[in-house]
Design a protein around this motif. Structure first.
Motif, PDB file in Angstrom:
ATOM      1  N   ALA A 110       0.866  -1.189   0.000  1.00  0.00           N
ATOM      2  CA  ALA A 110       0.000   0.000   0.000  1.00  0.00           C
ATOM      3  C   ALA A 110       0.900   1.236   0.000  1.00  0.00           C
ATOM      4  CB  ALA A 110      -0.881  -0.009   1.237  1.00  0.00           C
ATOM      5  N   PRO A 111       0.441   2.342  -0.623  1.00  0.00           N
ATOM      6  CA  PRO A 111       1.305   3.543  -0.712  1.00  0.00           C
ATOM      7  C   PRO A 111       1.337   4.347   0.589  1.00  0.00           C
ATOM      8  CG  PRO A 111      -0.787   3.933  -1.811  1.00  0.00           C
ATOM      9  CD  PRO A 111      -0.834   2.516  -1.319  1.00  0.00           C
ATOM     10  N   ILE A 112       2.034   3.790   1.571  1.00  0.00           N
ATOM     11  CA  ILE A 112       2.061   4.428   2.902  1.00  0.00           C
ATOM     12  C   ILE A 112       3.340   5.250   3.065  1.00  0.00           C
ATOM     13  CG2 ILE A 112       2.058   4.017   5.397  1.00  0.00           C
ATOM     14  CD1 ILE A 112      -0.344   2.593   4.650  1.00  0.00           C
ATOM     15  N   MET A 113       3.174   6.529   3.327  1.00  0.00           N
ATOM     16  CA  MET A 113       4.322   7.395   3.637  1.00  0.00           C
ATOM     17  C   MET A 113       4.313   7.690   5.134  1.00  0.00           C
ATOM     18  SD  MET A 113       5.884   7.927   0.765  1.00  0.00           S
ATOM     19  CE  MET A 113       6.892   9.401   0.863  1.00  0.00           C
ATOM     20  N   ARG A 114       5.455   8.110   5.636  1.00  0.00           N
ATOM     21  CA  ARG A 114       5.482   8.459   7.070  1.00  0.00           C
ATOM     22  C   ARG A 114       6.002   9.879   7.263  1.00  0.00           C
ATOM     23  NH1 ARG A 114       7.650   4.691  10.821  1.00  0.00           N
ATOM     24  NH2 ARG A 114       7.675   2.905   9.429  1.00  0.00           N
ATOM     25  N   ALA A 115       5.391  10.571   8.238  1.00  0.00           N
ATOM     26  CA  ALA A 115       5.869  11.898   8.638  1.00  0.00           C
ATOM     27  C   ALA A 115       6.347  11.799  10.076  1.00  0.00           C
ATOM     28  CB  ALA A 115       4.745  12.913   8.533  1.00  0.00           C
ATOM     29  N   GLN A 116       7.337  12.643  10.416  1.00  0.00           N
ATOM     30  CA  GLN A 116       7.873  12.625  11.782  1.00  0.00           C
ATOM     31  C   GLN A 116       7.594  13.950  12.479  1.00  0.00           C
ATOM     32  OE1 GLN A 116      12.094  11.785  10.551  1.00  0.00           O
ATOM     33  NE2 GLN A 116      11.888  10.144  12.045  1.00  0.00           N
ATOM     34  N   ILE A 117       7.200  13.858  13.754  1.00  0.00           N
ATOM     35  CA  ILE A 117       7.070  15.071  14.582  1.00  0.00           C
ATOM     36  C   ILE A 117       8.042  14.916  15.750  1.00  0.00           C
ATOM     37  CG2 ILE A 117       5.511  16.478  15.997  1.00  0.00           C
ATOM     38  CD1 ILE A 117       3.185  15.236  14.293  1.00  0.00           C
ATOM     39  N   GLN A 118       9.018  15.820  15.826  1.00  0.00           N
ATOM     40  CA  GLN A 118      10.044  15.739  16.880  1.00  0.00           C
ATOM     41  C   GLN A 118       9.562  16.510  18.097  1.00  0.00           C
ATOM     42  OE1 GLN A 118      13.365  18.311  16.252  1.00  0.00           O
ATOM     43  NE2 GLN A 118      14.840  16.978  17.276  1.00  0.00           N
ATOM     44  N   LEU A 119       9.507  15.830  19.257  1.00  0.00           N
ATOM     45  CA  LEU A 119       9.052  16.474  20.491  1.00  0.00           C
ATOM     46  C   LEU A 119      10.208  16.518  21.477  1.00  0.00           C
ATOM     47  CD1 LEU A 119       5.725  14.470  20.538  1.00  0.00           C
ATOM     48  CD2 LEU A 119       5.856  16.961  20.245  1.00  0.00           C
ATOM     49  N   LEU A 120      10.531  17.715  21.946  1.00  0.00           N
ATOM     50  CA  LEU A 120      11.664  17.905  22.856  1.00  0.00           C
ATOM     51  C   LEU A 120      11.180  18.391  24.223  1.00  0.00           C
ATOM     52  CD1 LEU A 120      14.206  19.716  20.484  1.00  0.00           C
ATOM     53  CD2 LEU A 120      14.103  17.282  21.053  1.00  0.00           C
ATOM     54  N   GLY A 121      12.122  18.406  25.183  1.00  0.00           N
ATOM     55  CA  GLY A 121      11.818  18.964  26.500  1.00  0.00           C
ATOM     56  C   GLY A 121      10.860  18.095  27.301  1.00  0.00           C
TER      57      GLY A 121
END
Ligand SMILES: CC(C)(COP(=O)([O-])OP(=O)([O-])OC[C@H]1O[C@@H](n2cnc3c(N)ncnc32)[C@H](O)[C@@H]1OP(=O)([O-])[O-])[C@@H](O)C(=O)NCCC(=O)NCCSC(=O)C[C@@](C)(O)CC(=O)[O-]
Ligand SMILES: NC(=O)C1=CN([C@@H]2O[C@H](COP(=O)(O)OP(=O)(O)OC[C@H]3O[C@@H](n4cnc5c(N)ncnc54)[C@H](O)[C@@H]3O)[C@@H](O)[C@H]2O)C=CC1
Length: 427
Positions: A110-121
């Motif tokens: 399946a055409p699955i892409m991934r996005a990343q959200i960087q959480l700090l602190g």
């Protein structure tokens, strides 16, 4: 109407316009917009100016068509935009051999892409991970709240994953991944929009600060695989028997599997097939390149993207598996008229089908290079075709080009210096 049949011999002997007509005829003349493929001014300055910034001109490349491709039982003429000689010839030749052996068999996820959200602190990264998992349904709903078109097509954000990293310089890092079915798009803009939408909510529920919000080019959930099985008899040449050619290809691949110095060149040969089709269809070749090489190193050592082996009957088995984030909507696929015509020429119906075609050309190209390298060497076939470039670089024009190129090949010295010498004698 003629049945679309990509099996064509002798295209090299025709002029570009005669070649165009032959291919048009062989495709059943159903190619709307196909004229853009042979029209150097297909992209207008106005469109170009709308595509990127500070436009002052257009940059052209030759567009060749590889013949003979049959993939999952369907015929394809494959458009390839590339500056390097012998690539189109090699693809056509290997497709001819593979065709006699049942064609390419390709499958894609399946055409699955991934996005990343960087959480700090975040002081409690494992607690934060739990909170994100507890709010998964709200995260998915938020991610899917804007792109109506994608949702109506059955796509959208379908899952999340969470990674935790510790770093002595910046402390704990929680990275939320959005997994998004992007349907027929490459999907970068789509998933980036979702990541920016979700980030404030993710920050709120974890108590962290959201920083990077961007797709990952390691598209490891969007994988295409292609397979060929070739009898040893089909590999026999004038100077080498098929068994020797098949074992030469296997042995060449083993070196690329274990040695990164060889793997880099081996994979470059695969990209010789992949990039020209990615480019001709208006797709993002940097994204495909980045994904391919990251995938090649995913187990900790950079290695070959293909595998070549022999089955019990001695047939040569070739496989290629890699991420293939390409689209047939979005990006430049619909704004560049030649890209639209390229997709029409192949009768592409989905992004997955395009991915399967592109990977097949990559496998064909690798087979051609290994076949040449493990037998007669790369120079005879490649340099014979490169000779025309050398003749042009030395100043040959018109009929001189072929004449000088043939002479360089006959003498066995394909160099600009020798081409200069031949031109001087001629004048
Ligand atoms: C170049 C060939 C195909 C010649 O191979 P050949 O044995 O001289 O070919 P042929 O004259 O017997 O023709 C067979 C078929 O090849 C095609 N073909 C043949 N010539 C043409 C042409 N002029 N124009 C269009 N198509 C051509 C065409 O399909 C033709 O069928 P026909 O039309 O006659 O029925 C062969 O030597 C070959 O495959 N070499 C490898 C080429 C290659 O890999 N090039 C990439 C550049 S090198 C590189 O960057 C990568 C590398 C090598 O470093 C990667 C690595 O190390 O792994
Ligand atoms: N790191 C990277 O690789 C990055 C790449 N890019 C660029 O992003 C562009 C590609 O982004 P996209 O999101 O693909 O483009 P896009 O935003 O132009 O098109 C995708 C949108 O088209 C709509 N759509 C219509 N029909 C569809 C269908 N059948 N299937 C799926 N969606 C359909 C959907 O609303 C979807 O969100 C490329 O030009 C690439 O160069 C942008 C940022 C980063």
């Amino acid at each position: 109407m003629t049945k679309y049949c990509s099996q064509l011999s002798g295209l090299r002997h025709l002029s570009p316009s005669a070649r165009f007509e032959k291919i048009d005829e062989a495709t059943g003349e159903l190619m709307s917009g196909i004229e853009s493929l042979s029209d150097a001014t297909a992209l207008s300055m106005a469109s170009a100016d709308g595509m990127i910034e500070n436009v002052i001109g257009l940059f052209e490349l030759p567009l060749g068509v590889a013949a003979n491709f049959q993939i999952n039982g369907k015929d394809y003429f494959v458009p390839m935009a590339v500056e390097e000689p012998s690539v189109v010839a090699a693809a056509s030749y290997m497709a001819k051999i593979v065709r006699e052996n049942g064609g390419f068999k390709a499958v894609s996820s399946a055409p699955i892409m991934r996005a990343q959200i960087q959480l700090l602190g975040i002081g409690d990264p494992f607690g934060a991970r739990q909170k994100l998992l507890q709010h998964k349904d709200e995260i998915l709903a938020l991610a899917n709240s804007k792109d109506r078109v994608l949702i109506e097509l059955g796509g959208g954000c379908c899952d999340i994953e969470i990674e935790i990293f510790e770093d002595t310089r910046i402390g704990s890092m929680v990275v939320l991944h959005l997994l998004v079915d992007v349907r027929d798009a490459m999907g970068a803009n789509t998933v980036n929009t979702m990541a920016e939408l979700v980030a404030p909510f993710a920050a709120q529920i974890t108590g962290g600060d959201a920083r990077l919000r961007i797709l990952s080019n390691l598209a490891d959930r969007r994988i295409v695989s292609v397979y060929v099985s070739i009898s040893r008899d089909s590999l026999t040449t004038n100077n080498f028997d098929g068994d020797r050619v098949a074992s030469g290809i296997v042995e060449a691949c083993v070196l690329a599997e274990i040695d990164p110095y060889r793997a880099a060149t081996h994979n470059k040969g695969i990209m010789n097939g992949i990039d020209p089709v990615v480019l001709a269809t208006g797709n993002d070749w940097r994204a495909v390149e980045a994904g391919a090489h990251a995938w090649a190193a995913k187990d900790g050592q950079y290695t070959s993207l293909t595998r070549w082996e022999r089955d019990k009957s001695g047939n040569l088995i070739g496989t290629l598996e890699l991420p293939m984030p390409v689209g047939i909507v979005g990006g430049a696929t619909k704004t560049h008229p030649a890209a639209k015509a390229a997709l029409n020429l192949m009768r592409i119906g989905s992004a997955n089908e395009l991915a399967e075609v592109i990977a097949s050309v990559g496998l064909a190209q690798n087979m051609a290079a290994l076949r040449a390298l493990s037998t007669e060497g790369i120079q005879r076939g490649h340099m014979a075709l490169h000779a025309r470039n050398i003749a042009i670089a030395a100043g040959a024009t018109g009929a001189e080009i072929d004449h000088i190129a043939k002479e360089l090949v006959r003498i066995g010295d394909v160099s600009v210096d020798r081409a200069h010498g031949l031109l001087t004698i001629q004048k």
